[in-house]
Design a protein around this motif. Sequence first.
Motif, PDB file in Angstrom:
ATOM      1  N   TYR A 369     -17.685  -0.985 -10.320  1.00  0.00           N
ATOM      2  CA  TYR A 369     -16.325  -0.709  -9.877  1.00  0.00           C
ATOM      3  C   TYR A 369     -15.526  -2.001  -9.711  1.00  0.00           C
ATOM      4  CZ  TYR A 369     -12.451   1.380  -7.328  1.00  0.00           C
ATOM      5  OH  TYR A 369     -11.205   1.786  -6.944  1.00  0.00           O
ATOM      6  N   LYS A 374      -7.726  -4.732 -11.564  1.00  0.00           N
ATOM      7  CA  LYS A 374      -7.155  -4.331 -10.279  1.00  0.00           C
ATOM      8  C   LYS A 374      -6.223  -3.133 -10.433  1.00  0.00           C
ATOM      9  CE  LYS A 374      -4.714  -6.047  -6.199  1.00  0.00           C
ATOM     10  NZ  LYS A 374      -3.753  -4.922  -6.133  1.00  0.00           N
ATOM     11  N   ARG A 377      -8.254  -0.006 -10.476  1.00  0.00           N
ATOM     12  CA  ARG A 377      -8.766   0.312  -9.137  1.00  0.00           C
ATOM     13  C   ARG A 377      -7.649   0.821  -8.236  1.00  0.00           C
ATOM     14  NH1 ARG A 377     -10.294  -4.534  -7.066  1.00  0.00           N
ATOM     15  NH2 ARG A 377     -10.151  -5.767  -8.979  1.00  0.00           N
ATOM     16  N   ASP A 378      -6.464   0.234  -8.364  1.00  0.00           N
ATOM     17  CA  ASP A 378      -5.317   0.687  -7.563  1.00  0.00           C
ATOM     18  C   ASP A 378      -4.979   2.144  -7.885  1.00  0.00           C
ATOM     19  OD1 ASP A 378      -5.131  -1.774  -6.350  1.00  0.00           O
ATOM     20  OD2 ASP A 378      -3.442  -2.477  -7.586  1.00  0.00           O
ATOM     21  N   GLU A 381      -7.642   4.455  -6.379  1.00  0.00           N
ATOM     22  CA  GLU A 381      -7.526   4.521  -4.911  1.00  0.00           C
ATOM     23  C   GLU A 381      -6.255   5.250  -4.486  1.00  0.00           C
ATOM     24  OE1 GLU A 381      -8.239   0.424  -3.769  1.00  0.00           O
ATOM     25  OE2 GLU A 381     -10.118   0.485  -4.917  1.00  0.00           O
ATOM     26  N   ARG A 406     -19.592   4.744  -7.433  1.00  0.00           N
ATOM     27  CA  ARG A 406     -19.068   3.966  -6.291  1.00  0.00           C
ATOM     28  C   ARG A 406     -19.970   4.171  -5.091  1.00  0.00           C
ATOM     29  NH1 ARG A 406     -13.233   5.323  -4.907  1.00  0.00           N
ATOM     30  NH2 ARG A 406     -13.185   3.295  -3.902  1.00  0.00           N
TER      31      ARG A 406
END
Length: 406
Positions: A369, A374, A377-378, A381, A406
């Motif tokens: 992960y 980024k 991942r943003d 999330e 994860r």
Amino acid sequence: MIDLLAEKYDIVVRYQGGSNAGHTVVNKFGKFALNLIPSGIFQEHAVNILGNGTVIDLEHLCGEMQKLRDRGIKITPDNFKISNRAIIVFPFHKEQDALEEDRLAGAAYGSTKRGIAPVYSDKYQKKGIQMGDLLLPETFQKHLETVLEWKNLYLKGVYNAETHSVAELTAWAEKFGGPLLPYICDTSDYLYHASKAGKNVLFEAQLGALRDIDFGIYPFTSSSSPLASYAPVGSGAPFLKVDRVLGVIKAFSTCVGEGPFVAEWFGEQAEELRKIGGEYGAATGRPRRVGPIDIPATRYGIRMQGATEAAITKIDNLSYLKEIPICSAYEIDGKVTADFPYTPLLDHAKPVTTTMPGWGTDISGVRKYGDLPKAARDYIEYVEKAIECPVTYVSVGPERDDIIIR
């Protein structure tokens, strides 16, 4: 996802639906489109069950089994079992399905024409014929005569369609039901003793929450319940408790069939995503309708499934976008709402779209992960927070190993 999960379970059960949908599985054996057979069939240790909540087209199932065998997949009564209480899909069910869609014309529901709505209707009218009847020829004959007298009146009277004879359908059942006889058993009893022995059971749904007969976008739904809470009943094991529910969601929205789709894209924008994602139905080959992830619909689906965790799949398919669009809310008659509304109100809904930066690089080889860009991942999330459910898996490709845990 289902192929990955099945590796860890002793028993895999399909608990609703028929040959109208399924799962595309890519593994060491190749690429497969399964409609009826549970995805645990690729695991040598797993027992696969078609539960009482399923509806079974004998001809289709025989064909599916043969295709798997032709590619070296073992199917025996030891690793594949069919509930004696599952309902048979007859040729007249598929004919009735097609006739009704033709009658509805522009108002059609987008049926796969696999006979699903008619056979579930017959089940709840107590005019279905169960798989166990195939083991009792006299009982089968008696039930078929009674049902067919009624069904012929319906086909002739409503659609002015051709009728069927008992001899014709008996021959069909003998041809395609005969090879299935060794697999038919009391799967409820099997699951009871397996649970007592400490075996792990994976319930495999077909279709998603918005196609649920009670809580989906009715009437543009399936005719059964793919919700996790129905799984013990549809599998024949109401004594089992579902203690983990994995909601599988794509990184963008897709849909096969008719009905409201607030976030839908059209034209070149849709076709580009459809081609990149290979978005064509596993059962029908129909091009899927596509669009950005729909947060109100996804949050609702997660809630109705009682999901304890979620998997986001196909995030690698978004790598071509400079900006990632998100349907974050709906505007209905001038009011913005984050809630998923009662179905008719969806006809008045417009998507409220927000965007996040894209990552613009191939991520299909990423397995940790923290190694994702980024921006990716943003995005994950953001979705995780918006749907109010932890994302525990991220899929970056179609194969079992193309996964980030994860």
